[in-house]
Enzyme design. Structure first.
Site, PDB file in Angstrom:
ATOM      1  N   SER A   1      24.480  49.009 -64.630  1.00 18.08           N
ATOM      2  CA  SER A   1      25.366  50.109 -64.985  1.00 18.08           C
ATOM      3  C   SER A   1      26.692  49.879 -64.292  1.00 18.08           C
ATOM      4  CB  SER A   1      24.760  51.441 -64.517  1.00 18.08           C
ATOM      5  OG  SER A   1      25.705  52.494 -64.575  1.00 18.08           O
TER       6      SER A   1
ATOM      7  N   TYR B   1      20.520  56.492 -58.077  1.00 17.91           N
ATOM      8  CA  TYR B   1      20.777  55.695 -59.274  1.00 17.91           C
ATOM      9  C   TYR B   1      21.649  54.497 -58.930  1.00 17.91           C
ATOM     10  CZ  TYR B   1      22.200  54.651 -64.093  1.00 17.91           C
ATOM     11  OH  TYR B   1      22.439  54.035 -65.298  1.00 17.91           O
TER      12      TYR B   1
END
Length: 250
Positions: free
Chosen positions: A142, A155
């Site tokens: 990401s 995350y």
């Protein structure tokens, strides 16, 4: 049909970026194996892939379970004869939560699916590709694995881990003619983004404002980057490839 006679395994491949990538490889002629814990979506995904004239294998299981991952790779090789490419896309997003309020269960789940799942996938994909004489793996991190955001610490930790594992695996696998790269998407159309935007419209607007191109990316744009890294970027390994509308530029 430049990938006719080749095969690809896509984890998390029956929805979102995973499915878009499975379909992109299928359009190029590759046989596709889809591995996902959401077995209820497998039939529809397989129908979409097979409609493009290639073979499709769907496998139900979890990337956090070593036996499931080993079985998925073995099933792919048994069905198609070998494994040429893999896209490790299975992932989990984090709710917006301050670090001190984040529960250990959520932290563990994020690390398990995003980091442990990538580790286990590569652990069994690399030997299968070595037996083939080479191959290419693309992991999915990401933009948050390059530039973290507040309130998504776990995350970011998991996605930074994916980038680090990619680079380490690339060094190890190069001698076997296996390239390992990682895509780092920014905000991208799909269930995770749509749910985030619905739950946190103000935060979604702020996140979008950090993308210089001024829009959300399309799943197919990430799929195109994965195809490039697997098929075309033959002198590229260990690379973190942002597909983020400029989010991580500065």
């Amino acid at each position: 049909m430049t990938l006719a006679g080749r095969s690809v395994l896509v984890t998390g491949g029956n929805s979102g970026i995973g499915l878009a990538t499975a379909l992109r490889f299928a359009r190029e002629g590759a046989d596709v194996a889809i591995f996902s814990r959401r077995a209820d979506r497998n039939a529809a995904a397989r129908a979409e892939v097979e409609a493009l004239g290639v073979r499709c294998l769907t496998i139900a299981g979890s990337v956090t379970d070593e036996d499931d991952v080993r079985g998925a790779v073995d099933a792919t090789v048994a069905a198609f004869g070998w494994l040429d490419y893999a896209f490790n896309c299975a992932g989990l997003s984090q709710s917006l939560t301050p670090l001190e309020a984040l529960g250990l269960d959520e932290f563990t789940a994020l690390m398990d699916i995003n980091a442990r799942g990538t580790f286990l996938s590569m652990k069994y994909e690399i030997p299968a590709m070595r037996a083939r004489g080479g191959g290419a793996i693309c992991n999915c991190a990401s933009a948050a694995g390059l530039i973290p955001s507040a309130f998504q610490v776990a995350y970011a930790a998991a996605k930074f881990a994916v980038v680090g594992m990619t680079r380490g695996a690339a060094l190890e696998a190069a001698k076997d003619r296996i390239r390992v790269n990682v895509v780092c998407p920014g905000a991208t159309t799909g269930e995770m983004w749509l749910q985030f935007a619905a739950d946190h419209p103000d935060r979604a607007a702020l996140a979008l404002a950090k993308h210089p191109l001024g829009r959300v990316g399309e799943k197919e744009e990430v799929a195109g980057a994965v195809l490039y890294l697997c098929r075309d970027a033959t002198f590229t390994t260990g690379h973190a490839f942002p597909v983020d509308g400029g989010r991580t530029t500065g």
